[in-house]
Design a protein around this motif. Sequence first.
Motif, PDB file in Angstrom:
ATOM      1  N   TRP A  26      80.628 -11.271  79.803  1.00 35.00           N
ATOM      2  CA  TRP A  26      80.300  -9.887  79.482  1.00 35.00           C
ATOM      3  C   TRP A  26      81.565  -9.072  79.288  1.00 35.00           C
ATOM      4  N   ILE A  27      82.612  -9.361  80.070  1.00 32.86           N
ATOM      5  CA  ILE A  27      83.880  -8.651  79.932  1.00 32.86           C
ATOM      6  C   ILE A  27      84.498  -8.944  78.575  1.00 32.86           C
ATOM      7  N   ALA A  28      84.341 -10.180  78.098  1.00 26.19           N
ATOM      8  CA  ALA A  28      84.932 -10.570  76.820  1.00 26.19           C
ATOM      9  C   ALA A  28      84.143 -10.040  75.626  1.00 26.19           C
ATOM     10  N   GLY A  29      83.047  -9.351  75.863  1.00 27.65           N
ATOM     11  CA  GLY A  29      82.299  -8.750  74.768  1.00 27.65           C
ATOM     12  C   GLY A  29      81.099  -9.549  74.320  1.00 27.65           C
ATOM     13  N   LEU A  53      80.243  -0.020  71.118  1.00 26.57           N
ATOM     14  CA  LEU A  53      81.243   0.290  72.136  1.00 26.57           C
ATOM     15  C   LEU A  53      82.448  -0.633  72.036  1.00 26.57           C
ATOM     16  N   SER A  54      82.232  -1.866  71.636  1.00 29.29           N
ATOM     17  CA  SER A  54      83.347  -2.783  71.431  1.00 29.29           C
ATOM     18  C   SER A  54      84.195  -2.318  70.237  1.00 29.29           C
ATOM     19  N   ALA A  55      83.554  -1.856  69.184  1.00 32.54           N
ATOM     20  CA  ALA A  55      84.287  -1.325  68.032  1.00 32.54           C
ATOM     21  C   ALA A  55      85.049  -0.061  68.410  1.00 32.54           C
ATOM     22  N   THR A  56      84.442   0.779  69.240  1.00 35.09           N
ATOM     23  CA  THR A  56      85.137   1.972  69.719  1.00 35.09           C
ATOM     24  C   THR A  56      86.356   1.585  70.544  1.00 35.09           C
ATOM     25  N   GLY A  57      86.230   0.534  71.356  1.00 35.20           N
ATOM     26  CA  GLY A  57      87.366   0.034  72.118  1.00 35.20           C
ATOM     27  C   GLY A  57      88.489  -0.457  71.216  1.00 35.20           C
ATOM     28  N   LEU A  58      88.130  -1.110  70.102  1.00 33.38           N
ATOM     29  CA  LEU A  58      89.143  -1.570  69.157  1.00 33.38           C
ATOM     30  C   LEU A  58      89.868  -0.385  68.531  1.00 33.38           C
ATOM     31  N   VAL A  59      89.127   0.628  68.134  1.00 31.00           N
ATOM     32  CA  VAL A  59      89.741   1.813  67.534  1.00 31.00           C
ATOM     33  C   VAL A  59      90.662   2.498  68.543  1.00 31.00           C
ATOM     34  N   SER A  61      92.198   1.099  71.059  1.00 28.80           N
ATOM     35  CA  SER A  61      93.386   0.269  71.280  1.00 28.80           C
ATOM     36  C   SER A  61      94.362   0.405  70.113  1.00 28.80           C
ATOM     37  N   LEU A  62      93.852   0.451  68.885  1.00 33.63           N
ATOM     38  CA  LEU A  62      94.730   0.639  67.725  1.00 33.63           C
ATOM     39  C   LEU A  62      95.425   1.992  67.777  1.00 33.63           C
ATOM     40  N   CYS A  63      94.687   3.030  68.153  1.00 32.78           N
ATOM     41  CA  CYS A  63      95.284   4.367  68.255  1.00 32.78           C
ATOM     42  C   CYS A  63      96.326   4.424  69.364  1.00 32.78           C
ATOM     43  N   THR A  64      96.045   3.784  70.496  1.00 33.88           N
ATOM     44  CA  THR A  64      97.005   3.783  71.603  1.00 33.88           C
ATOM     45  C   THR A  64      98.293   3.082  71.211  1.00 33.88           C
ATOM     46  N   VAL A  65      98.184   1.930  70.574  1.00 34.01           N
ATOM     47  CA  VAL A  65      99.379   1.194  70.149  1.00 34.01           C
ATOM     48  C   VAL A  65     100.144   2.009  69.115  1.00 34.01           C
ATOM     49  N   GLN A  66      99.445   2.646  68.199  1.00 32.71           N
ATOM     50  CA  GLN A  66     100.108   3.445  67.172  1.00 32.71           C
ATOM     51  C   GLN A  66     100.832   4.640  67.790  1.00 32.71           C
ATOM     52  N   LEU A  67     100.200   5.283  68.771  1.00 35.55           N
ATOM     53  CA  LEU A  67     100.841   6.430  69.419  1.00 35.55           C
ATOM     54  C   LEU A  67     102.027   6.013  70.286  1.00 35.55           C
ATOM     55  N   PRO A  83      94.601  -7.070  74.558  1.00 33.22           N
ATOM     56  CA  PRO A  83      94.323  -6.674  75.948  1.00 33.22           C
ATOM     57  C   PRO A  83      93.782  -5.247  76.065  1.00 33.22           C
ATOM     58  N   LEU A  84      94.325  -4.337  75.261  1.00 34.72           N
ATOM     59  CA  LEU A  84      93.812  -2.971  75.292  1.00 34.72           C
ATOM     60  C   LEU A  84      92.377  -2.911  74.788  1.00 34.72           C
ATOM     61  N   TRP A  85      92.064  -3.709  73.771  1.00 30.65           N
ATOM     62  CA  TRP A  85      90.706  -3.752  73.229  1.00 30.65           C
ATOM     63  C   TRP A  85      89.730  -4.222  74.310  1.00 30.65           C
ATOM     64  N   LEU A  86      90.095  -5.289  75.036  1.00 26.76           N
ATOM     65  CA  LEU A  86      89.235  -5.775  76.114  1.00 26.76           C
ATOM     66  C   LEU A  86      89.103  -4.738  77.227  1.00 26.76           C
ATOM     67  N   PHE A  87      90.195  -4.072  77.562  1.00 23.19           N
ATOM     68  CA  PHE A  87      90.176  -3.054  78.609  1.00 23.19           C
ATOM     69  C   PHE A  87      89.262  -1.889  78.227  1.00 23.19           C
ATOM     70  N   TYR A  88      89.486  -1.312  77.054  1.00 27.47           N
ATOM     71  CA  TYR A  88      88.672  -0.172  76.628  1.00 27.47           C
ATOM     72  C   TYR A  88      87.216  -0.574  76.424  1.00 27.47           C
TER      73      TYR A  88
END
Length: 116
Positions: A26-29, A53-59, A61-67, A83-88
């Motif tokens: 479940w943690i892995a999506g 929600l998994s897609a929102t986590g990907l977005v 994570s991409l925004c966090t890495v970009q910032l 890792p950020l995608w899995l966390f979010y």
Amino acid sequence: MSATLNERRTIACPRCGSAVRIPLFWIAGIEGIFRCKSCGLAFKTGYKAGAALSATGLVLSLCTVQLLLGSYSLLLGLALIVPLWLFYGFHLRKRYMLYRVRRRMRRNTDNEQRAA
């Protein structure tokens, strides 16, 4: 260290209050149903909501890495995205799942009070 990791992967059952361990799939999506061992209450995020929600986590994570990194280090950014995608994704799905379970429990108690 493993005790804190196990504590993070548990939630309190809204019905009986016992600790319920969230499975790794479940943690892995990957969607699935898991139950409380004490009372048998089922925990499940819907397939569509889990994907959203998994897609929102990907977005996020991409925004966090970009910032954080900008375009300075592409390899480091790629290493941080998963890792950020899995966390979010995990935390968003966990909150949504608990919201749904609590709402269902409230609805059941309201129906029982009306019937009595």
